[in-house]
Design a protein around this motif. Structure first.
Motif, PDB file in Angstrom:
ATOM      1  N   GLY A 166      54.092  -9.292  24.162  1.00  0.00           N
ATOM      2  CA  GLY A 166      54.517  -8.200  23.306  1.00  0.00           C
ATOM      3  C   GLY A 166      55.857  -8.393  22.629  1.00  0.00           C
ATOM      4  O   GLY A 166      56.325  -7.523  21.893  1.00  0.00           O
ATOM      5  N   LYS A 167      56.497  -9.551  22.856  1.00  0.00           N
ATOM      6  CA  LYS A 167      57.796  -9.817  22.245  1.00  0.00           C
ATOM      7  C   LYS A 167      57.693 -11.004  21.295  1.00  0.00           C
ATOM      8  O   LYS A 167      56.988 -11.980  21.585  1.00  0.00           O
ATOM      9  CB  LYS A 167      58.853 -10.110  23.323  1.00  0.00           C
ATOM     10  N   SER A 168      58.402 -10.910  20.186  1.00  0.00           N
ATOM     11  CA  SER A 168      58.423 -12.010  19.217  1.00  0.00           C
ATOM     12  C   SER A 168      59.402 -13.085  19.673  1.00  0.00           C
ATOM     13  O   SER A 168      60.567 -12.800  19.946  1.00  0.00           O
ATOM     14  CB  SER A 168      58.829 -11.490  17.837  1.00  0.00           C
ATOM     15  N   ALA A 203      74.414 -17.321  18.632  1.00  0.00           N
ATOM     16  CA  ALA A 203      73.325 -18.135  18.086  1.00  0.00           C
ATOM     17  C   ALA A 203      72.700 -19.001  19.172  1.00  0.00           C
ATOM     18  O   ALA A 203      71.470 -19.156  19.244  1.00  0.00           O
ATOM     19  CB  ALA A 203      73.852 -19.006  16.944  1.00  0.00           C
ATOM     20  N   LEU A 204      73.535 -19.574  20.030  1.00  0.00           N
ATOM     21  CA  LEU A 204      73.022 -20.390  21.129  1.00  0.00           C
ATOM     22  C   LEU A 204      72.161 -19.560  22.076  1.00  0.00           C
ATOM     23  O   LEU A 204      71.088 -19.996  22.505  1.00  0.00           O
ATOM     24  CB  LEU A 204      74.185 -21.021  21.905  1.00  0.00           C
ATOM     25  N   ASN A 205      72.644 -18.369  22.412  1.00  0.00           N
ATOM     26  CA  ASN A 205      71.882 -17.507  23.321  1.00  0.00           C
ATOM     27  C   ASN A 205      70.518 -17.159  22.739  1.00  0.00           C
ATOM     28  O   ASN A 205      69.528 -17.050  23.471  1.00  0.00           O
ATOM     29  CB  ASN A 205      72.674 -16.226  23.618  1.00  0.00           C
ATOM     30  N   GLN A 206      70.457 -16.967  21.419  1.00  0.00           N
ATOM     31  CA  GLN A 206      69.177 -16.677  20.797  1.00  0.00           C
ATOM     32  C   GLN A 206      68.224 -17.865  20.910  1.00  0.00           C
ATOM     33  O   GLN A 206      67.026 -17.691  21.167  1.00  0.00           O
ATOM     34  CB  GLN A 206      69.377 -16.295  19.324  1.00  0.00           C
ATOM     35  N   MET A 207      68.749 -19.076  20.726  1.00  0.00           N
ATOM     36  CA  MET A 207      67.892 -20.259  20.829  1.00  0.00           C
ATOM     37  C   MET A 207      67.456 -20.521  22.269  1.00  0.00           C
ATOM     38  O   MET A 207      66.446 -21.177  22.507  1.00  0.00           O
ATOM     39  CB  MET A 207      68.608 -21.483  20.245  1.00  0.00           C
ATOM     40  N   ILE A 208      68.228 -20.017  23.223  1.00  0.00           N
ATOM     41  CA  ILE A 208      67.868 -20.195  24.633  1.00  0.00           C
ATOM     42  C   ILE A 208      66.891 -19.122  25.083  1.00  0.00           C
ATOM     43  O   ILE A 208      65.814 -19.408  25.622  1.00  0.00           O
ATOM     44  CB  ILE A 208      69.129 -20.165  25.524  1.00  0.00           C
ATOM     45  N   PHE A 209      67.249 -17.849  24.860  1.00  0.00           N
ATOM     46  CA  PHE A 209      66.503 -16.744  25.454  1.00  0.00           C
ATOM     47  C   PHE A 209      65.448 -16.145  24.528  1.00  0.00           C
ATOM     48  O   PHE A 209      64.522 -15.482  24.999  1.00  0.00           O
ATOM     49  CB  PHE A 209      67.472 -15.647  25.903  1.00  0.00           C
TER      50      PHE A 209
END
Length: 382
Positions: A166-168, A203-209
């Protein structure tokens, strides 16, 4: 003068906690001690809320450290009033945090200095692991100089969005059996990334999580040069299994490589160093494959590993086709039956062996927690 953390603890054992009759260390009042050169940061929790007790405690700590450890030490004392923390001896290499689902081993590839071929080593290490049958992911954490999209010939690709529970989520770009994410996928080729630290960390956290990595045996992280904010952000976000340091034999590069090793070995970070790689170890002309010319010095990184008592993982020669392969987006380790393939295979086998040794001997490393401007999370007395 470089101070020793254990000497500070011994000095604090001579101070009695106000109203308790026990020394500060045994009572658990000392919650953290950090040492940076001649600077000392002491975090302490006392039960007595009076201003007099707090001031008396601060004065005694200052006097004792100056008398017992170093008279010119620069001391910062953070006094907190509340229930004294319980002093427990932590397991080696175990710090606050949670592992990432599906990712078994996370290897940070770092160098103190830029231009030593760290990204090239990371790319070839990744494809060699994939050739060996491992499931491999590669996070390009060099926000300001991403190079992996070019090295894997996917500069024009964009990560797709997939729906997971349910998550993109971002689906990493895949090339040569390696799953990739890089800020380079989200910027134009001529666009400079002009971000302060918090933006880069986000930005790093987005690419990780916010990415769907799936099952990964080895996640490689290509760190930027130096020992700064990005490095702390990565180790704060991810439970790094171990670090690989890349250097050339040149003394200038070795001086910075020492700092890279020291960063991971710092008490408040405590990430095992799997070893040192010597890149551009020697030059071998294509027409004279048996000749070796030591352009940047001989065995400098090998001697560094001996001095620092960390494993020497191998040496990679300075060969023109390694550079050419990186430029056209086909890592040189894929050149079957060559000296280059053999060198990267030997390096990769050593890295895998050191990961096995590390996982056998030590409990899991977990993500660190930044708690003060002076450093990282509390690590109790060893």
């Amino acid at each position: 003068m470089k101070l020793n953390k254990q000497d500070v603890y011994k000095a604090l054992e001579k101070i009695t906690v106000p109203g308790e009759g026990k020394n500060m260390v045994d009572s658990g009042a000392v919650t953290n001690v950090m040492v940076f050169g001649d600077e000392v940061v002491v975090d302490i929790t006392i039960n007595n809320p009076s201003l007099q007790a707090r001031k008396k405690t601060e004065v005694e700590i200052l006097k004792t450290i100056h008398a017992e450890v170093y008279e010119k030490a620069k001391i910062t004392i953070n006094v907190k009033v509340g229930a004294a923390a319980v002093s427990e001896k932590p397991k080696a290499n175990e710090i606050k945090g949670k592992p990432l689902p599906g990712i078994k081993n996370i290897i940070a590839v770092a160098s103190g200095k830029g231009g030593v071929g760290k990204s090239t080593v990371t790319a070839n290490l990744a494809v060699t692991l994939a050739k060996m049958g491992f499931k491999v992911g590669l996070l390009d954490a060099d926000i300001y100089g991403p190079s992996m999209p070019i090295m894997f010939d996917v500069a024009q690709e964009k990560p797709l969005a997939v729906n997971i529970d349910g998550k993109s989520k971002m689906k990493p770009v895949e090339s040569y059996g390696v799953k990739l994410l890089s800020i380079g996928f989200f910027t134009q080729p001529n666009q400079a990334v002009i971000w302060r630290g918090p933006m880069a960390s986000k930005a790093l956290n987005q690419m990780i999580f916010d990415a769907h990595w799936g099952e990964i045996d080895f996640m490689l992280i290509d760190l930027p040069p130096g020992t700064g904010d990005i490095h702390l952000s990565i180790m704060q976000a991810m439970p790094v299994t171990g670090a690989v340091i890349v250097s050339t034999p040149q003394e200038i590069a070795l001086a910075d490589a020492r700092k890279g090793v020291a960063m991971f070995q710092q008490d408040s970070i405590n990430v095992p160093v799997l070893g040192v790689v010597e890149n551009m170890a020697y030059f071998t002309p294509e027409e004279l494959p048996n000749n070796k010319y030591y352009i940047f010095g001989k065995e400098g990184a090998k001697h560094l590993s001996e001095d620092l008592k960390v494993p020497f993982l191998g040496e990679i020669p300075l060969v023109q086709s390694i550079r050419e392969a990186g430029d056209i987006g086909r890592p040189a380790a894929m050149q079957e039956g060559t000296l280059i393939e053999a060198a990267f295979e030997a390096l990769t086998k050593n890295v895998v062996q050191e990961v096995v040794n590390r996982n056998t001997d030590l409990p899991p490393t977990e993500a660190i927690k930044i708690t003060t401007m002076a450093g990282c999370s509390p690590v109790n007395k060893q």
